[in-house]
Motif scaffolding. Structure first.
Motif, PDB file in Angstrom:
ATOM      1  N   ILE A 431       0.828  -1.206   0.000  1.00  0.00           N
ATOM      2  CA  ILE A 431       0.000   0.000   0.000  1.00  0.00           C
ATOM      3  C   ILE A 431       0.860   1.252   0.000  1.00  0.00           C
ATOM      4  N   ILE A 432       0.205   2.388  -0.243  1.00  0.00           N
ATOM      5  CA  ILE A 432       0.871   3.688  -0.325  1.00  0.00           C
ATOM      6  C   ILE A 432       0.826   4.377   1.033  1.00  0.00           C
ATOM      7  N   ASN A 433       1.922   4.955   1.414  1.00  0.00           N
ATOM      8  CA  ASN A 433       1.972   5.751   2.650  1.00  0.00           C
ATOM      9  C   ASN A 433       1.702   7.207   2.288  1.00  0.00           C
ATOM     10  N   GLY A 434       0.498   7.686   2.579  1.00  0.00           N
ATOM     11  CA  GLY A 434       0.140   9.069   2.282  1.00  0.00           C
ATOM     12  C   GLY A 434       0.429   9.967   3.467  1.00  0.00           C
ATOM     13  N   THR A 435       0.942  11.144   3.205  1.00  0.00           N
ATOM     14  CA  THR A 435       1.267  12.095   4.275  1.00  0.00           C
ATOM     15  C   THR A 435       0.029  12.900   4.642  1.00  0.00           C
ATOM     16  N   TYR A 436      -0.370  12.847   5.906  1.00  0.00           N
ATOM     17  CA  TYR A 436      -1.533  13.616   6.352  1.00  0.00           C
ATOM     18  C   TYR A 436      -1.318  15.100   6.068  1.00  0.00           C
ATOM     19  N   ARG A 437      -2.315  15.690   5.430  1.00  0.00           N
ATOM     20  CA  ARG A 437      -2.291  17.078   4.972  1.00  0.00           C
ATOM     21  C   ARG A 437      -1.261  17.320   3.869  1.00  0.00           C
ATOM     22  N   GLY A 438      -0.825  16.243   3.256  1.00  0.00           N
ATOM     23  CA  GLY A 438       0.018  16.381   2.081  1.00  0.00           C
ATOM     24  C   GLY A 438      -0.826  16.604   0.842  1.00  0.00           C
ATOM     25  N   PHE A 439      -0.162  16.810  -0.284  1.00  0.00           N
ATOM     26  CA  PHE A 439      -0.851  17.058  -1.552  1.00  0.00           C
ATOM     27  C   PHE A 439      -0.218  16.137  -2.583  1.00  0.00           C
ATOM     28  N   LEU A 501      -4.861  15.314  -8.695  1.00  0.00           N
ATOM     29  CA  LEU A 501      -4.257  15.876  -7.490  1.00  0.00           C
ATOM     30  C   LEU A 501      -5.193  15.608  -6.316  1.00  0.00           C
ATOM     31  N   ILE A 502      -4.612  15.174  -5.189  1.00  0.00           N
ATOM     32  CA  ILE A 502      -5.411  14.758  -4.039  1.00  0.00           C
ATOM     33  C   ILE A 502      -4.911  15.457  -2.789  1.00  0.00           C
ATOM     34  N   SER A 503      -5.801  16.179  -2.117  1.00  0.00           N
ATOM     35  CA  SER A 503      -5.480  16.795  -0.828  1.00  0.00           C
ATOM     36  C   SER A 503      -5.766  15.777   0.268  1.00  0.00           C
ATOM     37  N   LEU A 504      -4.706  15.278   0.912  1.00  0.00           N
ATOM     38  CA  LEU A 504      -4.831  14.156   1.849  1.00  0.00           C
ATOM     39  C   LEU A 504      -5.240  14.640   3.240  1.00  0.00           C
ATOM     40  N   ASP A 505      -6.502  15.027   3.357  1.00  0.00           N
ATOM     41  CA  ASP A 505      -6.992  15.601   4.611  1.00  0.00           C
ATOM     42  C   ASP A 505      -7.966  14.676   5.343  1.00  0.00           C
ATOM     43  N   ASN A 506      -8.177  13.465   4.836  1.00  0.00           N
ATOM     44  CA  ASN A 506      -9.142  12.541   5.435  1.00  0.00           C
ATOM     45  C   ASN A 506      -8.382  11.328   5.980  1.00  0.00           C
ATOM     46  N   VAL A 507      -8.269  11.255   7.292  1.00  0.00           N
ATOM     47  CA  VAL A 507      -7.484  10.201   7.928  1.00  0.00           C
ATOM     48  C   VAL A 507      -8.185   8.848   7.766  1.00  0.00           C
ATOM     49  N   GLY A 508      -7.402   7.822   7.492  1.00  0.00           N
ATOM     50  CA  GLY A 508      -7.950   6.478   7.341  1.00  0.00           C
ATOM     51  C   GLY A 508      -7.136   5.673   6.350  1.00  0.00           C
ATOM     52  N   VAL A 509      -7.675   4.537   5.955  1.00  0.00           N
ATOM     53  CA  VAL A 509      -7.077   3.682   4.931  1.00  0.00           C
ATOM     54  C   VAL A 509      -8.076   3.602   3.784  1.00  0.00           C
ATOM     55  N   TRP A 510      -7.672   4.080   2.599  1.00  0.00           N
ATOM     56  CA  TRP A 510      -8.628   4.324   1.526  1.00  0.00           C
ATOM     57  C   TRP A 510      -8.245   3.585   0.253  1.00  0.00           C
ATOM     58  N   ASN A 511      -9.227   2.931  -0.348  1.00  0.00           N
ATOM     59  CA  ASN A 511      -9.024   2.103  -1.526  1.00  0.00           C
ATOM     60  C   ASN A 511      -8.834   2.950  -2.777  1.00  0.00           C
ATOM     61  N   LEU A 512      -7.771   2.682  -3.538  1.00  0.00           N
ATOM     62  CA  LEU A 512      -7.518   3.303  -4.834  1.00  0.00           C
ATOM     63  C   LEU A 512      -7.520   2.164  -5.848  1.00  0.00           C
ATOM     64  N   ARG A 513      -8.459   2.200  -6.803  1.00  0.00           N
ATOM     65  CA  ARG A 513      -8.692   1.019  -7.642  1.00  0.00           C
ATOM     66  C   ARG A 513      -9.241   1.399  -9.009  1.00  0.00           C
TER      67      ARG A 513
END
Length: 593
Positions: A431-439, A501-513
């Motif tokens: 899985i991808i490690n997304g940075t909280y409040r990253g872009f 472009l995705i604003s990573l402001d929603n905490v959790g584990v989210w499916n990208l498919r």
């Protein structure tokens, strides 16, 4: 004194009820019984997944910021989950309904979803996320209305119509699964359904007698909001209404610049709202058509959905040829230019009073870049699989979010590559490690010969560019950094790329498919993990009381607790119960007096 008792108490009751009725009810509540029925949408009896005995299921109708409570009773013979396409479920991936996040609802069990549709409006749908079940039904519309204090950027329509379109096989989902597991393609669909019904008999050679078709009744001179979702397996569809313009107004929660189309390509998983004015003379009924795109028309002629638009003053049945689709079977440039023409209405308010364009996504610095490349199915560890950047995803026995909660090791790895692997493909739970409040910038590169749709749960992303060929660093010079549409599902043309472009402001584990069921089933997906190091209920809600356990945590699962399901449902229905109680008390006092 006694003579004044009755009117005084009566007035108190009236005051209580009036005060209660003026308060906003913060929830909508649904009971979904999921079961098999026998239906014949294309004239062939087959097993279909129904909700409350109906196919498609009911439309969930709610208002932004409300809570949605859906109690699900699984009467199938296999595990089941609902997922909510495009519903962002702020702070609560526990309610997301995909196998990487939630344990499935076992057969014969109840389970209650409870989530808030926070700061969203628009047209969406729900569907089963497991075991290829969407190919047998189980889906329905999901409408989120604006609050009255937030204006919509068009006159209030005279009516609201939901249409579910999608390709359809007369084999059920278990048979289709066996085909894929056996290393074969699904082949050509048997037809296209509109609201679970087959085509109107516009051609006696292509459409047999006795097929039930959808009829939409309208009044002349009225304007209707028509919400259309492609809920099919893998086929892009062109949607059109004979002699009527489609004024595009909204795409998956974002108001668009309003433009007229004679037809629009709607790819798998996508939803749109059109404003359609009934401005024809009603000399006869009119065709509503959903036909397959980018296929050999001479072979796929039977794969066309046809419904009927009927004016209240119609003078006869629809007849003659269907309205023509775009004539570009071998050249997808027209369709791509049409997709590029869909723009964000930056002056319109969305779910909040501020304009959509107040979030200036084009001026935000990108913090991480992922290039995700898919290919045609290939052999991975002796099995025919699909891949994303060289990895064919394996769903874990223990869901990722649950494994984190209980610190179960070895369930997954946060090592998804930022660029496609150059070595042989592999199967992994990566899985991808997304940075909280990253872009995050994600480039979706489609090296297959078929159209793909990509979706990310928990988010709306900005579609900023698409073109044919391979994406390069120089491609950023073509990005739309002002009014690219924000949505949850985007098409990626074969031999082409799409940038989001995705604003990573929603905490959790989210499916990208991919939303194409066949390629999704075979492994074309991953998850994005977004963590706030400061654990608090403001950025992520705690694990719900009714969470299910499976895999390495199966030992924690207790026998089904019906009282807990009722408790959660009643929590959402509390205001309605209070109303009933007040009515009962007042009635009792009235009778006693």
């Amino acid at each position: 004194m006694a003579s004044f008792a009755f009117p005084t108490v009566y007035l108190v009751c009236i005051s209580l009820l009036v005060g209660f009725c003026s308060a906003e009810d913060p929830s909508v509540n649904y009971e979904f019984v999921v079961s098999y029925i026998t239906a014949s949408p294309l004239g062939v009896p087959q097993q279909v997944i129904a909700i409350n005995g109906h196919f498609p299921g009911p439309v969930i109708n709610t208002t932004t910021n409300n809570y949605v409570v859906v109690n699900v009773r699984n009467k199938l013979d296999e595990d089941f989950l609902f997922t909510w396409a495009g519903i962002q479920q702020r702070r609560s991936s526990w309610q997301d309904g995909v196998p990487g996040t939630n344990c499935p609802i076992p057969p014969k069990w109840n389970w209650t979803y409870n989530f808030q549709v926070k700061d969203q409006v628009g047209s969406f749908f729900y569907f089963p996320s497991l075991n290829f079940q969407r190919a047998s039904g189980g889906y329905g519309g999901f409408i989120i209305n604006n609050r009255n204090i937030i204006p919509i950027p068009f006159a209030t329509p005279d009516g609201d119509i939901t249409l579910m379109i999608g390709d359809w096989y007369t084999r059920n989902h278990t048979a289709l699964r066996r085909t894929l597991n056996g290393g074969k393609d699904l082949g050509m669909p048997d037809g296209v359904l509109i609201n679970g019904k087959g085509p109107y008999q516009y051609n006696t050679t292509l459409v047999p007698d006795g097929i039930d078709y959808e009829t939409i009744n309208v009044h002349p001179g009225k304007t209707y909001r028509i919400r259309v979702s492609n809920v099919g397996v893998s086929t892009s569809l062109n949607f059109r209404i004979q002699n009527h313009n489609l004024l595009l107004a909204e795409a998956e929660g974002s108001y668009t610049v309003q433009q007229n189309y004679t037809s629009l390509d709607i790819h798998v998983g996508q939803s749109y709202s059109f404003l359609v004015t009934m401005d024809q003379n009603a000399s006869s009924d009119y065709y509503i058509v959903a036909s397959a795109r980018f296929v050999n028309e001479s072979i796929w002629q039977r794969v066309t959905g046809v419904a009927i638009l009927r004016y209240s003053n119609s003078k006869g049945k629809a007849s003659g040829p269907l309205p023509d689709p775009p004539n570009d079977q071998f050249d997808k440039t027209f369709s791509m230019n049409q997709a590029r023409s869909i723009r964000w209405n930056v002056s319109a308010s969305g779910a909040r009073p501020n304009p959509q364009g107040s979030f200036r996504y084009g001026s935000i610095n990108v913090t991480e870049v992922y290039v995700l490349k898919n290919k045609a199915p290939e052999m991975v560890d002796g099995k025919r699989r699909t891949t994303l950047s060289g990895i064919s995803f394996l769903n874990p026995r223990t869901p990722i979010r649950l494994a984190d909660q209980y610190k179960v090791k070895g369930v997954y790895k946060v090592d998804f590559p930022t660029r496609p692997l150059t070595g042989p493909p592999q199967m992994a739970t990566s899985i991808i490690n997304g940075t909280y409040r990253g872009f995050m910038e994600v480039i979706l590169q489609n090296n297959d010969t078929k159209m793909q749709s990509y979706h990310m749960n928990g988010y709306a992303f900005f579609v900023v560019g698409m073109d044919f060929g391979d994406w390069t660093e120089n491609s950023r010079g073509t990005y739309n950094k002002w009014d690219g549409i924000a949505r949850a599902t985007t098409q990626v043309f074969p031999g082409a790329w799409t940038a989001i472009l995705i604003s990573l402001d929603n905490v959790g584990v989210w499916n990208l498919r991919t939303e194409n069921l066949d390629t999704w089933y075979l492994g074309q997906e991953t998850y994005v993990k977004v963590v706030n190091s400061e654990v608090n209920n403001k950025t992520e809600l705690p694990m719900p009381d009714n969470a299910l356990f499976c895999g390495a945590l199966s030992k924690y699962q207790k026998p089904e607790d019906i009282s807990l399901a009722i408790s959660i449902t009643l929590r959402g229905k509390g205001s309605k119960l209070l109303f009933t109680l007040l009515m009962t008390i007042c009635a009792f006092i009235s009778i006693s007096s």
